[in-house]
Design a protein around this motif. Structure first.
Motif, PDB file in Angstrom:
ATOM      1  N   GLU A  27       0.847  -1.062   0.071  1.00  0.00           N
ATOM      2  CA  GLU A  27      -0.120  -0.062  -0.044  1.00  0.00           C
ATOM      3  C   GLU A  27       1.022   1.217   0.038  1.00  0.00           C
ATOM      4  O   GLU A  27       0.696   2.110  -0.794  1.00  0.00           O
ATOM      5  N   GLU A  28       2.032   1.220   0.770  1.00  0.00           N
ATOM      6  CA  GLU A  28       2.921   2.444   0.870  1.00  0.00           C
ATOM      7  C   GLU A  28       3.464   2.553  -0.510  1.00  0.00           C
ATOM      8  O   GLU A  28       3.532   3.796  -0.936  1.00  0.00           O
ATOM      9  N   LEU A  31       2.477   1.884  -3.482  1.00  0.00           N
ATOM     10  CA  LEU A  31       1.394   2.322  -4.663  1.00  0.00           C
ATOM     11  C   LEU A  31       1.144   3.825  -4.140  1.00  0.00           C
ATOM     12  O   LEU A  31       1.077   4.596  -5.059  1.00  0.00           O
ATOM     13  N   GLU A  32       0.975   4.287  -3.052  1.00  0.00           N
ATOM     14  CA  GLU A  32       0.686   5.338  -2.558  1.00  0.00           C
ATOM     15  C   GLU A  32       1.530   6.470  -2.917  1.00  0.00           C
ATOM     16  O   GLU A  32       1.389   7.666  -3.385  1.00  0.00           O
ATOM     17  N   ALA A  33       2.954   6.247  -2.758  1.00  0.00           N
ATOM     18  CA  ALA A  33       4.215   6.761  -2.742  1.00  0.00           C
ATOM     19  C   ALA A  33       4.152   7.167  -4.371  1.00  0.00           C
ATOM     20  O   ALA A  33       4.824   8.357  -4.678  1.00  0.00           O
ATOM     21  N   ASP A  58      -2.722   2.912  -8.662  1.00  0.00           N
ATOM     22  CA  ASP A  58      -3.669   1.998  -8.677  1.00  0.00           C
ATOM     23  C   ASP A  58      -3.026   0.590  -8.701  1.00  0.00           C
ATOM     24  O   ASP A  58      -2.369   0.331  -9.599  1.00  0.00           O
ATOM     25  N   ARG A  59      -3.442  -0.263  -7.885  1.00  0.00           N
ATOM     26  CA  ARG A  59      -3.424  -1.656  -7.811  1.00  0.00           C
ATOM     27  C   ARG A  59      -3.308  -2.232  -9.149  1.00  0.00           C
ATOM     28  O   ARG A  59      -2.566  -3.246  -9.440  1.00  0.00           O
ATOM     29  N   GLY A  98       1.518   6.983  -6.669  1.00  0.00           N
ATOM     30  CA  GLY A  98       0.209   7.429  -7.144  1.00  0.00           C
ATOM     31  C   GLY A  98      -0.420   6.664  -8.040  1.00  0.00           C
ATOM     32  O   GLY A  98      -1.017   7.059  -9.198  1.00  0.00           O
TER      33      GLY A  98
END
Length: 326
Positions: free
Chosen positions: A234-235, A237-239, A243-244, A241
């Motif tokens: 999750e970290e 992907l968020e870093a 989507d999985r 920007g």
């Protein structure tokens, strides 16, 4: 304005010892069976280093193949970082031993010990060297001979591990390659997965050979691994920007098929987009991720331009990930 520099994977390589130990072979040593092992781990067989075959031997062969794939001469290397928890000797580092055989004398060479996360940690270090301009061409290796520290009477651990090595060559590039890496550790959980051998601490083998074996609280490790890998995915992907569903491939540490499936489920990724080698290799610790990566590249599944998520979890606890545009 200074142009941003990225590290790009220019070539991959791997090496496995010739000897193969199947689950049926293990059933002759301990009270277990192919069905028992496969159902709980997904492992069917693993490779075991021959007598006299060392971690540096495996690392060297994987490195040669990676250099050949990258079209790079060893003399042009600026850095060698080797992830391992089973070095040939306490010192010099296994990286230095490999460096000597490659003929790459002069550049910095050192080991990183982060257990099964060793390759991701080593890749992170090399990526930082290249991004900072301190190196332009780096060799990153993950190599292990974990079967040397197993208690072959302990069916809870001896069925899990194998020997092997994988390597990548990173080159500086103005095109994106390694997008980001993320590393974590929690030393308060050390006793759940460890080996008590050490120079400073010393060891006194008992009748169970406890001084040289992998000691693991399997259920606890499983729970922590799934939670930590969920978090680092999750970290990552968020870093970035992302989507999985934008990921092309998940290339996970090959410890246990159930952990791999749990991570894939969290990403909503079909297993067809997950590289799985645990059935053939077992858990090769630092060698796990680069072995899987090399197999995926050489089989043609991983193609240039695709987005790869590498992740691993190991003793320490350590865990980490790398997002790569291959």
């Amino acid at each position: 304005m200074t142009k941003q520099v990225f590290s790009r994977i220019a070539g991959t390589g791997s090496y496995l010892p010739e000897k193969v130990l199947t689950n049926d072979d293990l059933a002759k040593l301990v009270d277990t069976s192919d069905e028992w092992i496969a159902a709980r781990t997904g492992i069917r067989e693993r490779h075991v280093a021959a007598e006299g075959e060392t971690t540096s031997d495996l690392a060297y062969h994987a490195a040669v193949r990676a250099l050949e794939a990258a079209g790079v001469d060893a003399k042009d290397l600026d850095l060698i970082v080797l992830g391992t928890t089973t070095p040939d000797v306490i010192f010099p580092s296994t990286a230095c031993l490999v460096q000597a055989r490659l003929g790459a004398v002069g550049c910095p060479a050192f080991d990183v010990n982060a257990a099964c996360s060793g390759f991701v940690y080593a890749l992170t270090v090399a990526d930082k060297f290249i991004r900072s301009g301190a190196a332009r061409t780096a060799l990153v290796i993950g190599a292990e001979t974990l079967t040397r520290m197993l208690d072959w009477s302990d069916r809870g651990t001896c069925v899990l591990f194998g020997d092997g090595a994988g390597a990548v060559v990173l080159k500086a590039d103005d095109e994106t390659g390694v997008l980001s890496t993320h590393m974590h550790a929690d030393g308060t959980k050390a006793e759940l997965l460890h080996n008590p051998v050490g120079v400073s601490k010393g060891f006194k083998p008992d009748e169970h050979n406890a001084g040289v074996r992998v000691m693991m609280a399997g259920n606890d490790v499983f729970k922590h691994a799934v939670k930590a890998l969920d978090s680092v995915v999750e970290e990552t992907l968020e870093a970035n920007g992302l989507d999985r569903h934008q990921l092309d491939w998940l290339i996970p540490h090959q410890a246990n098929l159930r952990i791999i499936e749990a991570t894939a489920k969290r990403l909503d990724m079909p297993m067809e987009r997950v590289i799985v080698t645990v059935d053939k290799h077992g858990n090769t610790s630092s060698g796990s991720v680069p072995l899987a990566l090399d197999e995926a590249v050489r089989s043609g599944r991983v193609q240039r331009g695709q987005l790869l998520l590498l992740e691993a979890f190991g003793g320490g606890f350590t865990w980490g990930s790398a997002l790569i545009r291959y």
